[in-house]
Design a protein around this motif. Structure first.
Motif, mmCIF file in Angstrom:
data_model
loop_
_atom_site.group_PDB
_atom_site.id
_atom_site.type_symbol
_atom_site.label_atom_id
_atom_site.label_comp_id
_atom_site.label_asym_id
_atom_site.label_seq_id
_atom_site.Cartn_x
_atom_site.Cartn_y
_atom_site.Cartn_z
ATOM 1 N N LEU A 164 39.413 35.351 36.793
ATOM 2 C CA LEU A 164 39.844 34.404 37.822
ATOM 3 C C LEU A 164 41.213 34.819 38.328
ATOM 4 O O LEU A 164 42.071 35.229 37.541
ATOM 5 N N HIS A 165 41.436 34.677 39.627
ATOM 6 C CA HIS A 165 42.686 35.115 40.239
ATOM 7 C C HIS A 165 43.402 33.937 40.884
ATOM 8 O O HIS A 165 42.765 33.060 41.484
ATOM 9 N N GLY A 166 44.722 33.930 40.787
ATOM 10 C CA GLY A 166 45.512 32.881 41.407
ATOM 11 C C GLY A 166 46.929 33.337 41.680
ATOM 12 O O GLY A 166 47.352 34.419 41.233
ATOM 13 N N SER A 167 47.680 32.501 42.397
ATOM 14 C CA SER A 167 49.074 32.827 42.682
ATOM 15 C C SER A 167 49.961 32.557 41.477
ATOM 16 O O SER A 167 50.919 33.289 41.208
ATOM 17 N N HIS A 168 49.669 31.487 40.745
ATOM 18 C CA HIS A 168 50.426 31.094 39.557
ATOM 19 C C HIS A 168 49.445 30.606 38.497
ATOM 20 O O HIS A 168 48.308 30.231 38.813
#
Length: 422
Positions: A164-168
């Motif tokens: 999973l990818h995110g900014s924070h």
């Protein structure tokens, strides 16, 4: 992960842990129009009864989420709490009502934490029909890494591993936080030698002990007590001897004997829940590495005597979420996340750790002279209006919030809840 990296303002924020702190963070992100992916190892929302106290500044913050009226309707409003002695009886009664000029919530709200989780998960599930929320239950975190534009988390589900990818990333995954351990963040402090046990009964202890308040701290050099009332039950929290096996402590006969020592009841006490757990006083060496932060029990754990651990965790969550909102609006990312980590760690050390340890030590004091001095001091505080007010300001965490603040963020232009939301 010592450096903050550029982030994609359209990427979601990853929140690991769907306990009360994690779901609060996720709901606040959605309220501000920030997409969130909520990751939880368990297949369903947690039903842990452990924490049940919401203090005035926490209710103020949750009020901005539009959830407090429902909480109050389901909970128990408790303006007064007592310090007692097992032998001497009532020592001093403290009144949160002294805070009425400073907050709209001059009381403790007693509501088992799983009800807040239920309410906010309902809201987040309603938001899943929009691009703002995705809930991933039954997903165990295996690793955390930086990417060129944010953070990636590897999780294992029944369908296998995925990233999973995110900014924070907000790590709200509890005392045994995988996020904290994966990052190699230290967790300094100590563990109490005795375990604590919570036993809940449907019997109204006020009928057994005249003048008992809904929240009571009972000092005793042999076996201190914490007696607390919620709408579901009365709880007794007490220490388990170091050499007593877990199965003996949880045996129905042992539990009955413990409750009978609180107040004799001829036909016994119906028991509706029981839990035993280790208690720690620990604070993470840092609350932030790069674009990863830790909050709540993942960052600090403490004795339950005072009912402030859950509250401080919610304060952590609301503060960092609002800083992430400000970052997405153009604020300096490093300054915002450094401020979060510095301030919230200081509050954990100077207020949460200091006060809960002192509260616990006061309850189990064995020296007769010190026990008498403690009683005299509590009586003197209650008798002095200024000292009494200062005491409840600190006990409620109102002092720490007013002193250090919780970050503000631009209010959403549309604060209406999704259709069907709690």
């Amino acid at each position: 992960m010592s450096m903050t990296i550029p982030t994609d303002a359209t990427a979601p924020v990853l929140v690991v842990g769907a306990g009360p702190v994690g779901v609060t963070a996720a709901a606040e992100l959605v309220r501000h129009g920030v997409p969130v992916v909520l990751v939880e190892a368990e297949p369903e929302p947690k039903t842990d009864w452990r924490a049940s106290t919401f203090h005035p500044p926490t209710l103020e913050l949750l009020g901005e989420l539009g959830i407090v009226d429902r909480m109050i309707a389901e909970g128990l409003v408790v303006p007064r709490f007592q310090h007692r002695d097992r032998d001497a009886g009532l020592v001093a009664e403290f009144d949160f009502g002294l805070l009425r000029d400073e907050t709209a919530y001059p009381y403790r709200l007693q509501l088992n934490q799983q009800h807040l989780v239920r309410m906010l998960v309902e809201r987040l599930r309603s938001a899943e029909s929009t691009p703002l929320a995705r809930l991933v239950f039954g997903a165990r975190v295996l690793g955390v890494r930086e990417t060129g534009d944010g953070v990636a988390v590897t999780v294992r589900t029944d369908d296998g591993e995925t990233e999973l990818h995110g900014s924070h990333l907000i790590g709200a995954d509890g005392a045994n936080s995988t996020v904290r351990q994966t990052l190699g963040i230290g967790f300094e402090g100590h563990t109490y030698p005795e375990r604590f046990l919570i036993v809940s009964t449907s019997t109204d202890l006020r009928e057994m002990i005249p003048g008992l308040a809904d929240v009571n701290y009972v000092a005793d050099p042999r076996e201190w007590l914490f007696l607390l009332h919620t709408r579901e039950s009365w709880r007794a929290v007490y220490p388990v001897p170091v050499d007593q096996p877990r199965e003996v402590a949880l045996d129905p006969a042992t539990l009955q004997a413990q409750l009978q020592k609180i107040a004799p009841r001829a036909d016994g006490y119906p028991i509706v829940d029981r839990q035993i757990y280790n208690v720690h006083q620990r604070v993470a060496s840092t609350f932030r590495l790069g674009n990863v932060v830790i909050v709540g029990d993942a960052a600090h754990i403490n004795s339950p005597v005072g009912g402030v651990g859950l509250n401080s965790g919610i304060h952590d969550a609301m503060d960092v979420v609002r800083r992430i909102v400000r970052i997405r609006a153009g604020a300096d990312a490093d300054a915002e996340l450094t401020a979060f980590a510095t301030v919230r760690r200081r509050v954990a050390l100077d207020y949460v750790q200091a006060d809960t340890h002192r509260n616990t030590e006061r309850l189990k004091e064995t020296d007769p002279a010190r026990r008498q001095a403690n009683q005299d001091e509590l009586r003197a505080i209650v008798a002095d209006p200024d000292r009494h007010r200062s005491w409840v300001r600190r006990a409620s965490l109102l002092e720490s919030v007013r002193r250090f603040g919780i970050a503000r963020a631009p209010e959403p232009t549309d604060t209406s809840e999704p259709a069907g939301a709690a």
